[in-house]
Design an enzyme around this catalytic site. Sequence first.
Site, PDB file in Angstrom:
ATOM      1  N   GLU A 135       0.853  -1.192   0.000  1.00 11.51           N
ATOM      2  CA  GLU A 135       0.000   0.000   0.000  1.00 11.51           C
ATOM      3  C   GLU A 135       0.884   1.235   0.000  1.00 11.51           C
ATOM      4  O   GLU A 135       2.122   1.146   0.014  1.00 11.51           O
ATOM      5  CB  GLU A 135      -0.939  -0.012   1.214  1.00 11.51           C
ATOM      6  N   HIS A 256      -8.327  10.266   3.739  1.00  7.60           N
ATOM      7  CA  HIS A 256      -7.997   9.194   2.792  1.00  7.60           C
ATOM      8  C   HIS A 256      -8.231   9.704   1.376  1.00  7.60           C
ATOM      9  O   HIS A 256      -9.278  10.284   1.076  1.00  7.60           O
ATOM     10  CB  HIS A 256      -8.856   7.964   3.055  1.00  7.60           C
ATOM     11  N   ARG A 305      -0.265   8.879   1.983  1.00  9.67           N
ATOM     12  CA  ARG A 305      -1.641   9.338   1.782  1.00  9.67           C
ATOM     13  C   ARG A 305      -1.776  10.853   1.714  1.00  9.67           C
ATOM     14  O   ARG A 305      -2.597  11.366   0.961  1.00  9.67           O
ATOM     15  CB  ARG A 305      -2.527   8.775   2.894  1.00  9.67           C
ATOM     16  N   HIS A 366     -10.562  10.214   7.471  1.00  8.30           N
ATOM     17  CA  HIS A 366     -10.339   8.776   7.647  1.00  8.30           C
ATOM     18  C   HIS A 366      -9.796   8.402   9.020  1.00  8.30           C
ATOM     19  O   HIS A 366     -10.273   7.449   9.631  1.00  8.30           O
ATOM     20  CB  HIS A 366      -9.384   8.277   6.569  1.00  8.30           C
ATOM     21  N   ARG A 401      -0.284   8.962   9.042  1.00  4.48           N
ATOM     22  CA  ARG A 401      -0.185   7.524   9.283  1.00  4.48           C
ATOM     23  C   ARG A 401       0.193   6.765   8.017  1.00  4.48           C
ATOM     24  O   ARG A 401      -0.396   6.962   6.957  1.00  4.48           O
ATOM     25  CB  ARG A 401      -1.530   7.006   9.808  1.00  4.48           C
TER      26      ARG A 401
END
Length: 560
Positions: A135, A256, A305, A366, A401
């Site tokens: 990811e 997100h 992100r 998110h 994060r």
Amino acid sequence: MTPPSTHLAPALPGRLDAPEPGWSTEADVVVIGSGIAGLTAALRLRDSVGKVLLVTKDVLAAGSTQWAQGGIAAALGPGDTPAEHEVDTLVAGAGACDVEAVRVLVTEGPDAVRELISLGTNFDHHDGELSLTREGGHHRDRIAHAGGDATGAEIQRALIAAVAAAPEIEVIQHALALDLQLAADGGVAGVTLHVMGEGQHDGVGAVRCRAVVLAAGGFGQVFSASTNPSVSTGDGMALALRAGAALRDLEFVQFHPTVMYLGPDSTGQQPLISEAVRGEGAFLVDFEGNRLMAGVHPLADLAPRDVVAKAITRRMMETGRPHMWLDARHLGAEFWEQRFPTILATCRLHGVDPSTDLIPVAPAHHFASGGVATDLWGRTSVPGLYATGEVACSGVHGANRLASNSLLEGLVFSRRIAEVLPSELRPWAPAVEDARVPGLVDPEARSQLQGVMTDLVGVLRSAAGLVAAAEVLAELGQRGSATPATPSWETTNLVAVSTALALAALLREETRGSHWRDDFAERDDLRFGGGHVDVRLVDGRATTHFVAAPATDPSVVKGA
């Protein structure tokens, strides 16, 4: 560093206005929250602290864990190492991570995931080996997943089954934690709950206890649109703030980048299109078909992100479009059905077939990277109060994060709390008379609060917008409600957390990770370095201050 002016530090209730407890019970430890963090803490503590009471706001499976699609990150694959996972986490955190906390996370993570497997979690395998994917922000395939894209639900299932098989753990469902009861030394003496018409008790009651482990999740309902469930109203953070704990780094709110866009009037919980879809080869395009992330970052569509969310937002602002597109058509129908069955069903529910259609996406709230400030063992500044998971700020996430580190954080730090809490259990102490000023906010203020937070404290922020937001929040906070009930308690918590968030974002005059200031567009390591913004209640007013800390090695985070 100059704090916000006094008029922007509004008075907040010192405790929730609620009826006197009509019932009481006791437990050595109360765990508040039933996601991966709370369930792990309860299971780990059950044999070492006497009676454990697990409290959850809805049913056991209703929190954010079940919605985690992508997976859980750990260095489990061939050639991967905790050191590499550490570097990826620090880069994503943009110089605001606690390096020691990150090291704890990545070194203890693999064994923690293996323990999940031993508890019966059925992660996906291929040819007998654990299936791992990649990811955003990761340079290795290290995301373990289950059911294709139903990782959180499978982990939740396994942990709930383990709790159900543990008679040492008492469970109260449908219970909203209101406030801590405090002893003469300011530490934990108990907690008040409102059990919402279900379970062994009904109405407001009190649990006498020796320690509380907060695992109550985040504050998604602060914003009009979020991937979080409706129960995420910041209750744990607000409870801790009122008890004297610090809320740390709330300004680092992760939006997100790929949340399915359902139209301008869509509010509440929105469908998440997991980053794992891009990990399998999907990519972002604009309305003209141009690759959105080409040349923006070396990892392109798998950049951290905050980088991807900012790129999408910039193109939306440049073009006046309400969303961008995710192109995953080349993955094919068979692959979609096997790897992402949940996301596929969600897309089809909303009239999109991702094997033949582009998916409309836009950033939405998110995850809270900040929360109740803790040390490396989950201890807060309130004696007997511990925090873990999204409600906590352990320091591992920094300013942004890294994908799939959230489940791991709840798992690792709950295990660490269980290591130290048994030897630190406080003696039973009576609750002193509560001198904190009670209050409530009219639940009708909730929609206005969400609109203000979305417009002025969302993806893009400025001093003018943050000041305006703080002023509106102060006004909303004065809208008293005569009815102590769940809607007014939740709204009061939302006002408290929103106020702390807006003030923290105002103090941090830089752009770093997920905190984006258009009036301070650059990262400022000289002023802010690896330091933190803390918010506390001082004489009933939310006040901010900056906590200096050694900056993360610039060579590690360069370019983040």
